[in-house]
Design a protein around this motif. Structure first.
Motif, short mmCIF file in Angstrom:
data_model
loop_
_atom_site.label_atom_id
_atom_site.label_comp_id
_atom_site.label_asym_id
_atom_site.label_seq_id
_atom_site.Cartn_x
_atom_site.Cartn_y
_atom_site.Cartn_z
N ARG A 264 0.87 -1.17 0.00
CA ARG A 264 0.00 0.00 0.00
C ARG A 264 0.90 1.21 0.00
O ARG A 264 2.04 1.15 0.46
CB ARG A 264 -0.89 0.01 1.25
N PRO A 265 0.45 2.31 -0.49
CA PRO A 265 1.35 3.46 -0.57
C PRO A 265 1.77 3.99 0.80
O PRO A 265 1.03 3.89 1.78
CB PRO A 265 0.53 4.49 -1.32
N LEU A 266 2.96 4.52 0.81
CA LEU A 266 3.48 5.19 1.98
C LEU A 266 3.55 6.67 1.65
O LEU A 266 4.01 7.06 0.58
CB LEU A 266 4.86 4.65 2.32
N GLN A 267 3.07 7.46 2.57
CA GLN A 267 3.05 8.90 2.32
C GLN A 267 4.08 9.58 3.21
O GLN A 267 4.15 9.32 4.41
CB GLN A 267 1.66 9.45 2.62
N LEU A 268 4.87 10.43 2.61
CA LEU A 268 5.82 11.24 3.37
C LEU A 268 5.43 12.69 3.14
O LEU A 268 5.32 13.13 2.00
CB LEU A 268 7.25 11.01 2.90
N THR A 269 5.23 13.40 4.22
CA THR A 269 4.87 14.80 4.07
C THR A 269 5.73 15.64 4.98
O THR A 269 6.20 15.19 6.02
CB THR A 269 3.40 15.06 4.45
N TYR A 270 5.95 16.86 4.56
CA TYR A 270 6.59 17.83 5.44
C TYR A 270 6.27 19.21 4.90
O TYR A 270 6.12 19.40 3.70
CB TYR A 270 8.10 17.62 5.54
N PRO A 271 6.15 20.15 5.79
CA PRO A 271 5.87 21.50 5.34
C PRO A 271 7.16 22.26 5.05
O PRO A 271 8.18 22.03 5.69
CB PRO A 271 5.15 22.12 6.55
N GLY A 272 7.11 23.11 4.08
CA GLY A 272 8.23 24.00 3.84
C GLY A 272 7.75 25.42 4.02
O GLY A 272 6.66 25.64 4.54
N ASP A 273 8.52 26.35 3.58
CA ASP A 273 8.10 27.73 3.66
C ASP A 273 7.20 28.02 2.46
O ASP A 273 7.66 28.04 1.33
CB ASP A 273 9.33 28.64 3.66
N ALA A 274 5.95 28.20 2.72
CA ALA A 274 4.96 28.50 1.69
C ALA A 274 4.77 27.35 0.71
O ALA A 274 4.22 27.52 -0.36
CB ALA A 274 5.31 29.76 0.91
#
Lengths: 468, 335
Positions: A264-274
């Motif tokens: 199943r898919p693995l999601q990687l997220t992170y916020p950056g500036d804008a």
């Protein structure tokens, strides 16, 4: 008539370049999608096993942003561009000859981007870079209007998640050798193990020919937040992972991973500036603590290219019945008998791991679904339930809207729900000394088949209290 | 024979090397020794020519003995020959090599020397300072090999480079009286402009000058798209700008690119074009302690056809059309 006009400051150009460099590690082409309030860059790799998406907030990222829209579509505009051409436009001009005081001279003052499209107009992506020294260079790139392909991710299904500073991950990656291809993420209750290995020279039984296998155990404390199932092996491609970590390291934010199970898919997220960055990686692996040769089986799926996607999809259909929704408590009403009869046909072998005794269908999965090549391909008439759908299916999946058959395949196995494992590693619980006890209790309870008495969220709160 | 025909001694080969490297686009280079200095001219198929003039100030001593021929004619035959340029450059690099070896040896013995940053070039090395040795260029007689004698730290290296019969390349005609434009600017600006174009890999470079903004534009059309660099804020960028008329010419990008080394070391560039389309780039290179040296490049343009987009511009003036009539013979050479 310009479909889109935007002006970027120097910092924004740098951020855009970083994103493009990251995207280029997945694909040669980038899909640009402009909307009224945001600019989305996406890339999907050729084997359709990795997907990267950067979503720039128009007002915050651009110093000026005006979306006009084309005559056909006022909502959004999309096109596909060659990434290398873009990178060379937005490349860093600093450096080169140190004798010259280039720092002041060749810095980008601003960058004006316009996209022209429409009848009677040459379709061009026009980037005008104005340097501080007064030189202006205008680049006109042709593009192709292609509907972008977006990958979908069911966040509700992904009960396993962890958050860790990108810096920690970066340090971790330093230890992995150059030849590795696959990364196995799993946990044993106290540590999360990142194991890097390759299967390249598996032909021949010589043990010495096997390349190095590096395993790094990270203490649970290193994670900001952690909740994953024990002994769940999630295997992803190192190259993709490395590309993501490299980019995440620039902003230095926390990286969050969510996943449900193997294939199943693995999601990687992170916020950056804008900008918000999202990556979906297809995973392989296995859930139970099987002998290592079984892990290899899972990976051999990964090495095949064309039919692999299909196989993964097929596998994912069955595995979607994996236990994952115990937090939601209530079993899904749509879990029809259709699904149960379908899945119930295959009885699982006794689970090998006591802690996972609850996940009965898990055991079955590893026994059967790990041999995907022998399974017949899904009937072609089936609507593709793959990871990747085109733009119009981008909206979050609502099970209710799907066809019944679809539901049958997708829904949780109700019989499993009752015996939901509480053995998933929770930082709050495992942190204390009584981790083993707790696990043992949980195991006992689940094997008996007791319903959970408390919502985990409540326990979490208490756990925090105890930890102090 | 006591006196060689020509003898020049330099304390450092660095400026010589730097200047000669700029015209290193052909194998053989034409050398002309005059009373004022040495002229190295490189010629590429009569389409591109580059000349490096080494002023006699670059040398500590400079003697040209033309001998008795002075009496017979007012114009004595100046020594002229061809030489293998890569070999000459290689030879000039020997200078300073001994110094590096000596220092490496010293460094091993010196217990106080830090092993940090050993790899860095030392600001006080003999090579950087240009002291501690001599380099002598010597030509015994007409037709004799050019001897390069390098002496430093008690080591003497003698390299004899074969000289070839001069081919007397015809200069690309550049009409100074019929200038279409003349622009003087810092050479790095032109370098930056070309650096914008080069990732695109264009085959041709189009130079356009106009009286009004954008004054000077460089344009290239490559596989990935089109790039145009303009010097719109021209008043600050261009020190001198005199444009007679709108002028558009196209050159082979790779040829112009081979003059980038000159743009790198030069401080100023004079960009001129005559009505026939010949482009002249003159670089002023300031050499420490050696005054100013000049590098001169000339380029022949592509033939601009009538049906080209450039040709469609009305009111170009007679000068350009007249130029086109003259061009075909040069264009043939190019092909």
């Amino acid at each position: 008539m310009a479909v889109l006009n935007l002006t970027l400051s120097e910092d924004a150009v740098v951020a855009l370049r970083d994103a493009l460099i990251c995207l280029n590690k997945f694909s040669d082409d980038v899909s640009l999608e402009a909307q009224k309030d945001k600019l989305i860059l996406t890339a999907l790799n050729s084997s359709k096993s990795a997907y990267a998406c950067f979503s720039f907030s128009a007002t915050r990222f651009c110093s000026r942003y005006h979306f006009e829209g084309s005559s056909q579509n006022h909502e959004k505009f999309y096109c596909t561009l060659y990434i290398r051409a873009l990178i060379s436009i937005f490349r860093s001009r600093v450096g080169g000859d140190p004798q010259r005081d280039r720092e002041k001279e060749t810095l980008i003052d601003r960058c004006e981007v316009a996209i022209e499209d429409g009848p009677g107009v040459q379709s061009r992506f026009i980037a005008k870079l104005v340097f501080r020294n007064g030189i202006a260079s205008t680049h006109r790139l042709p593009f192709e209007v292609v509907v972008p392909v977006h990958a979908k991710f069911n966040r509700e299904e992904a009960v396993n998640h962890w958050t860790i500073p990108s810096r920690t991950l970066r340090q971790l990656m330093d230890h992995f050798g150059p030849g590795v291809e696959l990364l196995d993420v799993n946990s044993d209750g106290e540590h999360v193990k990142f194991t890097c290995f390759t299967e390249k020279t598996v032909n021949g039984d010589e043990v010495l020919k096997k390349p190095l296998r590096t395993s790094i155990a990270i203490e649970v404390d290193e994670f900001e937040d952690l909740k994953i199932e024990d002994s769940l092996h999630i295997v992803i491609n190192v190259r993709d992972f490395r590309a993501i970590i490299q980019h995440a390291g620039i902003s230095g934010t926390n990286v969050m991973a969510r996943y449900s199970g193997p294939a199943r898919p693995l999601q990687l997220t992170y916020p950056g500036d804008a900008v918000s960055c999202e990556f979906l990686l297809m995973t392989v692996g296995e859930r139970t603590a099987n002998p290592p040769h079984k892990t290899k089986r899972g990976k051999s799926v990964n090495s095949t290219k064309g039919p692999r996607q299909q196989q993964l999809e097929a596998a994912s259909r069955r595995q979607s019945a994996a236990p994952s929704e115990q937090l939601q408590g209530a079993p899904q009403p749509q879990a029809s008998g259709h699904a149960q009869s379908r899945l119930g046909g295959a009885q699982p072998p006794p689970p090998q791991h006591p802690m996972l005794s609850a996940g009965s269908n898990v055991g079955r999965m590893s026994a059967f679904d790990l041999r995907p090549s022998q399974r017949p391909a899904p009937p072609p008439t089936m609507r593709s339930e793959g990871l990747f759908v085109d733009d119009y299916q981008w909206e979050p999946v609502h099970e209710d809207d799907e066809e019944t058959e679809e539901n049958a395949r997708l829904e949780w196995d109700q019989s499993v729900q009752t015996a939901e494992p509480t053995s998933r590693m929770d930082r709050t619980m495992s942190d204390a000394d009584e981790t083993n006890e707790a696990n043992a209790d949980a195991t006992q309870a689940s094997s008996v088949g007791l319903e959970p008495t408390q919502r985990l969220s409540e326990v979490e709160r208490m756990g925090l209290f105890f930890r102090e | 024979m006591a006196q060689p025909l020509f003898r020049a001694v330099a304390t450092s080969t660095r400026p010589l090397y730097q200047l000669l490297r700029c015209v290193n686009f052909t194998n053989k280079i034409h050398v002309l020794i005059t009373e004022e200095g040495i002229r190295f001219s490189a010629d590429l198929s009569r389409v591109m020519q580059g000349t490096a003039s080494l002023d006699k100030k670059l040398f500590a001593s400079y003697h040209l003995n033309l001998g008795e021929s002075d009496d017979e004619s007012s114009q004595p035959d100046l020594p002229s020959f061809q030489i293998n340029l890569p070999a000459l450059l290689e030879t000039l690099q020997i200078f300073g090599a001994v110094d590096v070896a000596t220092r490496a040896q010293k460094a091993e013995q010196d217990p106080y020397r830090s092993n940090l940053r050993n790899y860095r070039p030392d600001a006080f090395s003999n090579q950087a300072l240009g002291i501690g040795g001599t380099c002598c260029l010597q030509l015994a007689e007409e037709g004799a090999p050019l001897s390069i004698i390098i002496e430093e730290s008690g080591v003497k290296t003698v390299a004899n480079l074969t000289t070839y019969v001069p081919e007397i390349p015809e200069d690309i005609p550049f009409d100074r009286d019929e200038l279409a434009y003349k622009i003087i600017m810092q050479s790095r600006y032109l370098l930056d402009g070309l650096a914008e174009l080069s990732p695109n890999g264009p085959k041709r470079l189009t130079i356009t000058t106009s009286r009004g903004p954008p004054y000077l534009t460089l344009a290239g059309n490559g596989d990935l798209g089109t790039t145009v660099v303009d010097f719109a804020k021209g008043r600050e960028l261009l020190e001198t700008l005199s444009v007679q008329e709108r002028w558009v010419q196209t050159y082979k990008f790779d040829l112009i690119k081979s003059s980038t080394e000159a743009m790198r070391i030069a401080s100023k560039i004079s960009l001129r074009g005559d009505r026939q389309g010949v482009l002249s780039l003159q670089f002023m290179v300031e050499v420490e302690g050696g005054g100013v040296s000049f590098l001169d490049f000339r380029f022949v343009p592509f033939i601009s056809h009538e049906d080209d987009e450039d040709g469609q511009e009305g009111g170009e003036g007679e000068g350009e059309e007249g130029g086109e009539g003259d061009e075909p013979d040069r264009g043939d050479e190019e092909l």
